[in-house]
Each structure stands twice: as C-alpha cells, then as structure tokens.
Design an enzyme around this catalytic site. Structure first.
Site, PDB file in Angstrom:
ATOM      1  N   SER A  68     -53.431 -41.193 -46.282  1.00 59.99           N
ATOM      2  CA  SER A  68     -53.250 -41.078 -47.465  1.00 59.99           C
ATOM      3  C   SER A  68     -53.710 -39.039 -46.685  1.00 59.99           C
ATOM      4  O   SER A  68     -54.066 -39.373 -44.856  1.00 59.99           O
ATOM      5  CB  SER A  68     -55.272 -41.407 -48.154  1.00 59.99           C
ATOM      6  N   ALA A  69     -53.612 -38.486 -47.367  1.00 57.91           N
ATOM      7  CA  ALA A  69     -53.808 -36.766 -46.222  1.00 57.91           C
ATOM      8  C   ALA A  69     -55.123 -36.617 -45.821  1.00 57.91           C
ATOM      9  O   ALA A  69     -55.243 -36.292 -44.554  1.00 57.91           O
ATOM     10  CB  ALA A  69     -53.743 -35.898 -47.409  1.00 57.91           C
ATOM     11  N   CYS A  70     -56.512 -37.269 -46.613  1.00 60.30           N
ATOM     12  CA  CYS A  70     -57.443 -37.332 -45.563  1.00 60.30           C
ATOM     13  C   CYS A  70     -57.565 -38.199 -44.620  1.00 60.30           C
ATOM     14  O   CYS A  70     -58.622 -37.866 -43.210  1.00 60.30           O
ATOM     15  CB  CYS A  70     -58.853 -37.003 -46.720  1.00 60.30           C
ATOM     16  N   SER A  71     -56.873 -39.145 -44.194  1.00 61.42           N
ATOM     17  CA  SER A  71     -56.716 -39.628 -42.764  1.00 61.42           C
ATOM     18  C   SER A  71     -55.786 -39.203 -41.903  1.00 61.42           C
ATOM     19  O   SER A  71     -55.481 -39.828 -40.633  1.00 61.42           O
ATOM     20  CB  SER A  71     -56.668 -41.131 -42.889  1.00 61.42           C
TER      21      SER A  71
END
Length: 127
Positions: A68-71
């Site tokens: 995911s973009a957040c990781s």
C-alpha cells in the site's frame, strides 16, 4: 465511483485474478470475491521477489507496487499479509495491483499477458 463502476471493477479484478492464478506458483493474498476490495488485487508468485517483479513490469509499461502507499517506504514484509497467515517469504513475493474506474478489459488482458510472461522470464533467469 458509482455502483455500476464498482461492479465493473469487481468483474475486471476477478477476470485478472483468474488469469494470474493460472500462473504456476501464484497465490492470492486475500479473498477472491466476497469481502474483497473491488479495485485491489494482491498476489504472490513463488520464487519471484515482488520488488524485482515491480521493476521488470515497470520497464514494460505495467505499473504495480509491492504494498500500500502508506507502507511504500518500509522494506520489511507487509504486516497485513503476515497477519492473514502468509509467510514472510510469500509477503516479499507479493505485488499489489490497483484498478480504477477507467481500467478497461483490453488493459486487463494486456497486463495479465505481460505479468505472466515476466514472471516466467524472471524464473528462467534465476535458474
């Protein structure tokens, strides 16, 4: 996106999943249909590092990610994939494919073919 767009993405995601699950050593990380996000597909290809596959696909015009973009800045395996019972190795072999309301059938077929071919090429190169 409206209900019709979500349903269309869901059908395209399912079509892509079925194509890619036919690749030897491919496995789905998460549900196939019920409870699945209509626009995200996460798969692992045994023996092929996700990061290597991402770069090989990028060179061929297919853009996917390893998480995911957040990781995206974290090099370790996805804690979400580990939480659903995937091994650390399978998590490192995973890619995340996102669809949008603009994704079409032709793009799904082309992406599936390129991913199948690239996985085979990478496995052959690794002996």
């Amino acid at each position: 996106a409206g209900r019709a767009a979500r349903e269309r993405m869901k059908q395209l995601r399912l079509r892509l999943a079925r194509r890619l699950l036919a690749v030897p050593g491919a496995s789905l990380n998460g549900p196939l249909e019920e409870g699945a996000a209509p626009h995200i597909l996460n798969l692992s290809f045994a023996g092929v590092r996700g990061e290597v596959l991402v770069h090989a696909l990028e060179a061929k015009g297919v853009y996917v990610s390893t998480g995911s973009a957040c990781s995206s800045r974290r090099p370790e395996p996805s804690h979400v994939l580990k939480a659903i019972g995937r091994s650390g190795e399978a998590a490192l072999e995973s890619i995340r494919i996102s669809l949008s309301w603009m994704t079409g059938e032709e793009e799904i077929e082309k992406a599936a073919s390129i991913i199948e071919q690239t996985v085979a090429e990478l496995r052959a190169a690794m002996g």
